[in-house]
Design a protein around this motif. Sequence first.
Motif, PDB file in Angstrom:
ATOM      1  N   TRP A 187       0.820  -1.211   0.000  1.00 35.71           N
ATOM      2  CA  TRP A 187       0.000   0.000   0.000  1.00 35.71           C
ATOM      3  C   TRP A 187       0.852   1.259   0.000  1.00 35.71           C
ATOM      4  O   TRP A 187       0.371   2.332  -0.341  1.00 35.71           O
ATOM      5  CB  TRP A 187      -0.956  -0.001   1.199  1.00 35.71           C
ATOM      6  CG  TRP A 187      -0.350  -0.395   2.512  1.00 35.71           C
ATOM      7  CD1 TRP A 187       0.219   0.432   3.433  1.00 35.71           C
ATOM      8  CD2 TRP A 187      -0.268  -1.712   3.060  1.00 35.71           C
ATOM      9  NE1 TRP A 187       0.663  -0.278   4.520  1.00 35.71           N
ATOM     10  CE2 TRP A 187       0.360  -1.606   4.329  1.00 35.71           C
ATOM     11  CE3 TRP A 187      -0.673  -2.975   2.624  1.00 35.71           C
ATOM     12  CZ2 TRP A 187       0.606  -2.707   5.150  1.00 35.71           C
ATOM     13  CZ3 TRP A 187      -0.428  -4.066   3.447  1.00 35.71           C
ATOM     14  CH2 TRP A 187       0.202  -3.925   4.686  1.00 35.71           C
ATOM     15  N   TYR A 188       2.134   1.122   0.335  1.00 33.36           N
ATOM     16  CA  TYR A 188       3.013   2.297   0.324  1.00 33.36           C
ATOM     17  C   TYR A 188       3.333   2.789  -1.091  1.00 33.36           C
ATOM     18  O   TYR A 188       4.033   3.792  -1.238  1.00 33.36           O
ATOM     19  CB  TYR A 188       4.293   2.005   1.103  1.00 33.36           C
ATOM     20  CG  TYR A 188       4.095   2.128   2.594  1.00 33.36           C
ATOM     21  CD1 TYR A 188       4.001   3.375   3.200  1.00 33.36           C
ATOM     22  CD2 TYR A 188       3.962   1.001   3.394  1.00 33.36           C
ATOM     23  CE1 TYR A 188       3.791   3.497   4.564  1.00 33.36           C
ATOM     24  CE2 TYR A 188       3.756   1.108   4.759  1.00 33.36           C
ATOM     25  CZ  TYR A 188       3.668   2.364   5.339  1.00 33.36           C
ATOM     26  OH  TYR A 188       3.453   2.488   6.692  1.00 33.36           O
ATOM     27  N   ASN A 189       2.820   2.105  -2.112  1.00 34.69           N
ATOM     28  CA  ASN A 189       2.888   2.677  -3.460  1.00 34.69           C
ATOM     29  C   ASN A 189       2.330   4.093  -3.465  1.00 34.69           C
ATOM     30  O   ASN A 189       2.831   4.967  -4.178  1.00 34.69           O
ATOM     31  CB  ASN A 189       2.084   1.815  -4.448  1.00 34.69           C
ATOM     32  CG  ASN A 189       2.919   0.719  -5.070  1.00 34.69           C
ATOM     33  OD1 ASN A 189       4.133   0.836  -5.192  1.00 34.69           O
ATOM     34  ND2 ASN A 189       2.266  -0.357  -5.473  1.00 34.69           N
ATOM     35  N   ARG A 190       1.263   4.300  -2.687  1.00 32.24           N
ATOM     36  CA  ARG A 190       0.618   5.614  -2.685  1.00 32.24           C
ATOM     37  C   ARG A 190       1.430   6.653  -1.930  1.00 32.24           C
ATOM     38  O   ARG A 190       1.204   7.856  -2.084  1.00 32.24           O
ATOM     39  CB  ARG A 190      -0.794   5.520  -2.126  1.00 32.24           C
ATOM     40  CG  ARG A 190      -1.550   6.851  -2.120  1.00 32.24           C
ATOM     41  CD  ARG A 190      -3.004   6.729  -2.445  1.00 32.24           C
ATOM     42  NE  ARG A 190      -3.233   6.341  -3.834  1.00 32.24           N
ATOM     43  CZ  ARG A 190      -4.453   6.173  -4.360  1.00 32.24           C
ATOM     44  NH1 ARG A 190      -5.540   6.348  -3.619  1.00 32.24           N
ATOM     45  NH2 ARG A 190      -4.595   5.803  -5.620  1.00 32.24           N
ATOM     46  N   ALA A 191       2.389   6.233  -1.149  1.00 35.43           N
ATOM     47  CA  ALA A 191       3.232   7.181  -0.430  1.00 35.43           C
ATOM     48  C   ALA A 191       4.364   7.723  -1.294  1.00 35.43           C
ATOM     49  O   ALA A 191       4.846   8.840  -1.065  1.00 35.43           O
ATOM     50  CB  ALA A 191       3.811   6.530   0.819  1.00 35.43           C
ATOM     51  N   THR A 248      -4.011  11.631  -7.257  1.00 36.56           N
ATOM     52  CA  THR A 248      -4.151  13.071  -7.052  1.00 36.56           C
ATOM     53  C   THR A 248      -3.514  13.465  -5.725  1.00 36.56           C
ATOM     54  O   THR A 248      -3.245  12.618  -4.871  1.00 36.56           O
ATOM     55  CB  THR A 248      -5.621  13.479  -7.040  1.00 36.56           C
ATOM     56  OG1 THR A 248      -6.253  12.894  -5.874  1.00 36.56           O
ATOM     57  CG2 THR A 248      -6.342  12.998  -8.290  1.00 36.56           C
ATOM     58  N   GLN A 249      -3.297  14.754  -5.540  1.00 35.00           N
ATOM     59  CA  GLN A 249      -2.758  15.236  -4.273  1.00 35.00           C
ATOM     60  C   GLN A 249      -3.710  14.924  -3.127  1.00 35.00           C
ATOM     61  O   GLN A 249      -3.281  14.554  -2.029  1.00 35.00           O
ATOM     62  CB  GLN A 249      -2.503  16.747  -4.353  1.00 35.00           C
ATOM     63  CG  GLN A 249      -1.887  17.352  -3.101  1.00 35.00           C
ATOM     64  CD  GLN A 249      -0.484  16.827  -2.800  1.00 35.00           C
ATOM     65  OE1 GLN A 249       0.218  16.343  -3.691  1.00 35.00           O
ATOM     66  NE2 GLN A 249      -0.068  16.923  -1.544  1.00 35.00           N
ATOM     67  N   ALA A 250      -5.001  15.026  -3.389  1.00 33.70           N
ATOM     68  CA  ALA A 250      -5.984  14.724  -2.348  1.00 33.70           C
ATOM     69  C   ALA A 250      -5.931  13.251  -1.958  1.00 33.70           C
ATOM     70  O   ALA A 250      -5.996  12.911  -0.765  1.00 33.70           O
ATOM     71  CB  ALA A 250      -7.381  15.087  -2.849  1.00 33.70           C
ATOM     72  N   GLU A 251      -5.806  12.358  -2.955  1.00 32.03           N
ATOM     73  CA  GLU A 251      -5.710  10.921  -2.663  1.00 32.03           C
ATOM     74  C   GLU A 251      -4.457  10.611  -1.859  1.00 32.03           C
ATOM     75  O   GLU A 251      -4.487   9.787  -0.929  1.00 32.03           O
ATOM     76  CB  GLU A 251      -5.724  10.123  -3.968  1.00 32.03           C
ATOM     77  CG  GLU A 251      -7.069  10.109  -4.662  1.00 32.03           C
ATOM     78  CD  GLU A 251      -7.005   9.525  -6.061  1.00 32.03           C
ATOM     79  OE1 GLU A 251      -8.037   9.001  -6.528  1.00 32.03           O
ATOM     80  OE2 GLU A 251      -5.926   9.599  -6.704  1.00 32.03           O
TER      81      GLU A 251
END
Length: 262
Positions: free
Chosen positions: A131-135, A145-148
Amino acid sequence: MEEFTLTPENVEILNTNKGLTALLSREPYNLERAVRYVKYEKRLKKLQIELIRLQTWAINQNERIIIIFEGRDAAGKGGAIRRATERMNPRHIKKLALPRPTLDEKTQWYFQRYVNQFPKGGEIIFFDRSWYNRAVVEPVNGFCTQAEYEIFMNQVNDFERMITESGIRLVKIYMSISKKEQAKRFEDIRNNPLKQWKMTPVDERAQELWDVYTDYKSKMFEKTVNNAVSWKIIRANKKTIARVNAINHILKSIPYDKNLEI
C-alpha cells in the motif's frame, strides 16, 4: 578495504564443488569473490532453516504474518523475497506484486485490494511493494491526485494499528540503494535479454526523478515514525549482504519458537 588472504580455510572452501563452481562460473576468475559467495550460501542455508522453523511455528499456532518489501526500482526486493521463500512450504505462503488497479478497484477504498490478500491462519504473505505505493511511486509518477495522497498519509498509521491490533504480525523492510548502483543495475537489465522484460516506463524515469523519490520517501518515513511498526532500512548496494540482513530482521521481528523441531 582488507586485503584478501588465501588462508587454509579459504583453500578448503575453493576445493569444494561449490567453491569450484563459484570460481569458474564467472570471468574474470576471482578467488575472493568465490570464497565470499560460498560463505554467503552457507549462511543463507542456516537462515532458511530458521525461516522453515518460523513457518512451522506459524502454521502450528495459526499465526498470520505480513512482510512488506519497499524500495526504489532495482533495489533487490524481488531477489530478497525469492531467497527468503525458496525453501519454505509454498502452500502456506503468498508472494504478491499486485498489478495496477482495475477499474473496479479504482472505485474502492484504496487499502481494500490489499486487505483482500491478507493472510488466513498459518499463512505468511510477502508483498513486493505494498500500500506504500501511494506514499511514493504514485505521487512521483502522477498516478494519484494530491488529495488521494493526503488521504492515504492521514490513514496509513491507523490502518496499520488496526492490522496489528487484530493479531496480524507486520514486518516492514525498506531496501535502500544509491543512485549510482541503481543506474548500474538498470544498465545490466537493458543489456541482458533475460532481464529486459523487467524494465518499465516507470523504471526508465527513475534516475531522472531520483530527488523527487527521495523527497516523498523522506515524507513517508517522517509520517510513519510513530507507527505501530517501525521500518527496517536495509543497505542494499550489495545484494548478498542485503538478503542476509533482511532475513535476519524477519527472524528477529517474529517471536517464533527457536527450539521447534522441523
